[in-house]
Design an enzyme around this catalytic site. Structure first.
Site, PDB file in Angstrom:
ATOM      1  N   TYR A  21       0.628  -1.217  -0.151  1.00  0.00           N
ATOM      2  CA  TYR A  21      -0.485  -0.065  -0.089  1.00  0.00           C
ATOM      3  C   TYR A  21       1.275   0.963  -0.409  1.00  0.00           C
ATOM      4  CZ  TYR A  21      -4.066   2.466   0.650  1.00  0.00           C
ATOM      5  OH  TYR A  21      -5.349   3.243   0.284  1.00  0.00           O
ATOM      6  N   LYS A  65      -3.160   8.288   2.500  1.00  0.00           N
ATOM      7  CA  LYS A  65      -4.216   7.944   3.936  1.00  0.00           C
ATOM      8  C   LYS A  65      -3.692   8.753   5.699  1.00  0.00           C
ATOM      9  CE  LYS A  65      -6.754   6.332   1.042  1.00  0.00           C
ATOM     10  NZ  LYS A  65      -8.492   7.227   0.553  1.00  0.00           N
TER      11      LYS A  65
HETATM   12  P1  NDP Z   1     -12.780   4.268  -7.866  1.00  0.00           P
HETATM   13  O1  NDP Z   1     -11.412   3.616  -9.035  1.00  0.00           O
HETATM   14  O2  NDP Z   1     -13.920   3.284  -8.661  1.00  0.00           O
HETATM   15  O3  NDP Z   1     -12.852   5.759  -7.064  1.00  0.00           O
HETATM   16  C1  NDP Z   1     -11.644   6.310  -6.988  1.00  0.00           C
HETATM   17  C2  NDP Z   1     -11.988   7.876  -7.974  1.00  0.00           C
HETATM   18  O4  NDP Z   1     -11.080   8.312  -7.683  1.00  0.00           O
HETATM   19  C3  NDP Z   1     -12.140   7.715  -9.327  1.00  0.00           C
HETATM   20  O5  NDP Z   1     -13.704   8.151  -9.694  1.00  0.00           O
HETATM   21  C4  NDP Z   1     -11.455   9.091 -10.126  1.00  0.00           C
HETATM   22  O6  NDP Z   1     -11.907   9.167 -10.873  1.00  0.00           O
HETATM   23  C5  NDP Z   1     -11.081   8.974  -8.733  1.00  0.00           C
HETATM   24  N1  NDP Z   1     -10.063  10.807  -9.424  1.00  0.00           N
HETATM   25  C6  NDP Z   1      -8.265   9.455  -8.919  1.00  0.00           C
HETATM   26  N2  NDP Z   1      -8.160  10.930 -10.023  1.00  0.00           N
HETATM   27  C7  NDP Z   1      -9.026  12.662  -9.646  1.00  0.00           C
HETATM   28  C8  NDP Z   1      -8.387  13.604  -9.376  1.00  0.00           C
HETATM   29  N3  NDP Z   1      -7.313  14.213  -9.885  1.00  0.00           N
HETATM   30  N4  NDP Z   1      -9.524  14.908  -9.664  1.00  0.00           N
HETATM   31  C9  NDP Z   1     -11.373  13.918  -9.375  1.00  0.00           C
HETATM   32  N5  NDP Z   1     -11.065  12.795  -9.199  1.00  0.00           N
HETATM   33  C10 NDP Z   1     -10.249  11.955  -9.580  1.00  0.00           C
HETATM   34  O7  NDP Z   1     -11.528   3.136  -6.550  1.00  0.00           O
HETATM   35  P2  NDP Z   1     -12.508   3.143  -5.134  1.00  0.00           P
HETATM   36  O8  NDP Z   1     -13.842   3.319  -4.709  1.00  0.00           O
HETATM   37  O9  NDP Z   1     -11.804   1.876  -4.643  1.00  0.00           O
HETATM   38  O10 NDP Z   1     -11.647   4.713  -4.397  1.00  0.00           O
HETATM   39  C11 NDP Z   1     -12.947   5.351  -3.575  1.00  0.00           C
HETATM   40  C12 NDP Z   1     -12.188   5.875  -2.281  1.00  0.00           C
HETATM   41  O11 NDP Z   1     -12.097   4.260  -1.641  1.00  0.00           O
HETATM   42  C13 NDP Z   1     -10.624   6.241  -2.420  1.00  0.00           C
HETATM   43  O12 NDP Z   1      -9.944   6.985  -1.591  1.00  0.00           O
HETATM   44  C14 NDP Z   1      -9.335   5.003  -2.510  1.00  0.00           C
HETATM   45  O13 NDP Z   1      -8.053   5.274  -1.185  1.00  0.00           O
HETATM   46  C15 NDP Z   1     -10.397   5.089  -0.767  1.00  0.00           C
HETATM   47  N6  NDP Z   1     -10.735   2.995  -0.318  1.00  0.00           N
HETATM   48  C16 NDP Z   1     -11.046   2.266  -1.179  1.00  0.00           C
HETATM   49  C17 NDP Z   1     -10.643   1.402  -0.988  1.00  0.00           C
HETATM   50  C18 NDP Z   1     -10.507  -0.252  -1.709  1.00  0.00           C
HETATM   51  O14 NDP Z   1     -10.530  -0.892  -1.477  1.00  0.00           O
HETATM   52  N7  NDP Z   1     -11.295  -0.454  -2.799  1.00  0.00           N
HETATM   53  C19 NDP Z   1     -10.790   0.751   0.888  1.00  0.00           C
HETATM   54  C20 NDP Z   1     -10.608   1.741   1.353  1.00  0.00           C
HETATM   55  C21 NDP Z   1     -10.618   3.601   0.804  1.00  0.00           C
HETATM   56  P3  NDP Z   1     -11.626   8.875 -12.750  1.00  0.00           P
HETATM   57  O15 NDP Z   1     -11.895   7.484 -13.030  1.00  0.00           O
HETATM   58  O16 NDP Z   1     -12.717   9.594 -13.599  1.00  0.00           O
HETATM   59  O17 NDP Z   1     -10.500   9.565 -13.030  1.00  0.00           O
END
Ligand code: NDP
Length: 257
Positions: free
Chosen positions: A158, A165
């Site tokens: 990670y 984070k």
């Molecule tokens: P996704 O890939 O579905 O979502 C990530 C999102 O971040 C996308 O919508 C992406 O948009 C957006 N993003 C990235 N860069 C930018 C930017 N410069 N401006 C605006 N938006 C941006 O993954 P998750 O749903 O897993 O992630 C969502 C959150 O949850 C994150 O913070 C992740 O760290 C957190 N999380 C996830 C876990 C997991 O196991 N999945 C566990 C715990 C926390 P686009 O694709 O349009 O670039």
């Protein structure tokens, strides 16, 4: 839970697919009566989002582009939301990014650019978004971000994202203090591993899910809906006495040594 956030205008940032945590949040908040506004970065995400909304018969109050790497983009997005929607009551920040080749191997190999990029997109963005959103939250409100256990402990692979984070979680506390006097609460949900587009970028994802099944008190992985409902709690009056908190939605894994 049918009217917990009835009539509240809530901005959701970070739907990229049906698997996104932000999509789980969308369905929870929609069922609880919220009016939803969405931001997206890539056109591909916009396409997925509009299809999903249509499929699930959810009407967005507004959808606007927002790249959190740009102050101008954040300013424009919230100016548009102010113009089209007026007052908002909540923001769900569900965005993060790090270079995929730095989500494996040794943390010591993190590059300067990779370090800064992960912090900019995954932690500073909450600060910038909070500042912009506050101007529209004239009736008070709630801001929720998504974090992970890698902020607190070393979780293999990670790496830089764990350090970003940690910065995000500290920002939740500092922002909670700043925003409290405006009756705006700031909290985080710390979800267990969920298979999403972003999660695929972290090496060894399957093993992380396997560990939860083996060791977490509930012996099962969490899903987007569980994170969505915890986020709904933070968005609703049920959590009116809670701010600066990190709530683990991870089947209890974080308590196991
Ligand atoms: P996704 O890939 O579905 O979502 C990530 C999102 O971040 C996308 O919508 C992406 O948009 C957006 N993003 C990235 N860069 C930018 C930017 N410069 N401006 C605006 N938006 C941006 O993954 P998750 O749903 O897993 O992630 C969502 C959150 O949850 C994150 O913070 C992740 O760290 C957190 N999380 C996830 C876990 C997991 O196991 N999945 C566990 C715990 C926390 P686009 O694709 O349009 O670039």
């Amino acid at each position: 839970m049918s009217n917990l956030v009835e009539g509240k205008n809530i901005v959701i940032m970070g739907v990229a697919s049906e698997r996104s945590i932000a999509w789980g949040v969308t369905t929870s908040l929609h069922k609880a009566g919220a009016n939803l506004i969405f931001t997206y970065r890539q056109d591909r995400s916009y396409g997925k989002l509009t299809k999903l909304l249509e499929k699930h018969n959810i009407e967005a109050k507004w959808i606007v582009e927002c790249d959190v790497a740009s102050d101008e983009s954040i300013t424009n997005a919230f100016a548009t939301i102010k113009d089209k929607v007026g007052v908002i009551h909540g923001v769900v920040h569900s965005v993060a990014f790090a270079n995929r080749d730095e989500l494996k191997g040794e943390y010591a190999n993190t590059s300067r650019e990779g370090f800064l990029l992960a912090h900019e997109i995954s932690a500073f963005s909450l600060v910038a978004v909070t500042k912009a959103a506050k101007e529209l939250m004239t009736e008070g409100g709630s801001i929720v971000t998504q974090t992970y256990l890698g902020a607190e402990r070393v979780i293999q692979n990670y790496n830089i994202m764990g350090v970003a984070k940690a910065s995000l979680e500290a920002s939740v506390r500092y922002l909670a203090e700043d925003m409290g006097k405006y009756d705006i609460r700031v909290n985080a949900v710390s979800a267990g591993p969920i298979r999403t587009l972003s999660a695929k970028g972290v090496s060894g994802f399957n093993e992380k899910q396997g560990l939860i099944e083996e060791k977490a008190p509930l012996r099962r992985n969490v899903d987007q809906d569980q994170v969505g409902d915890a986020t709904l709690f933070f968005m609703s009056e049920l959590s009116r006495g809670v701010t600066g908190e990190v709530l683990h939605v991870d089947s209890g894994y974080h308590i196991i040594g």
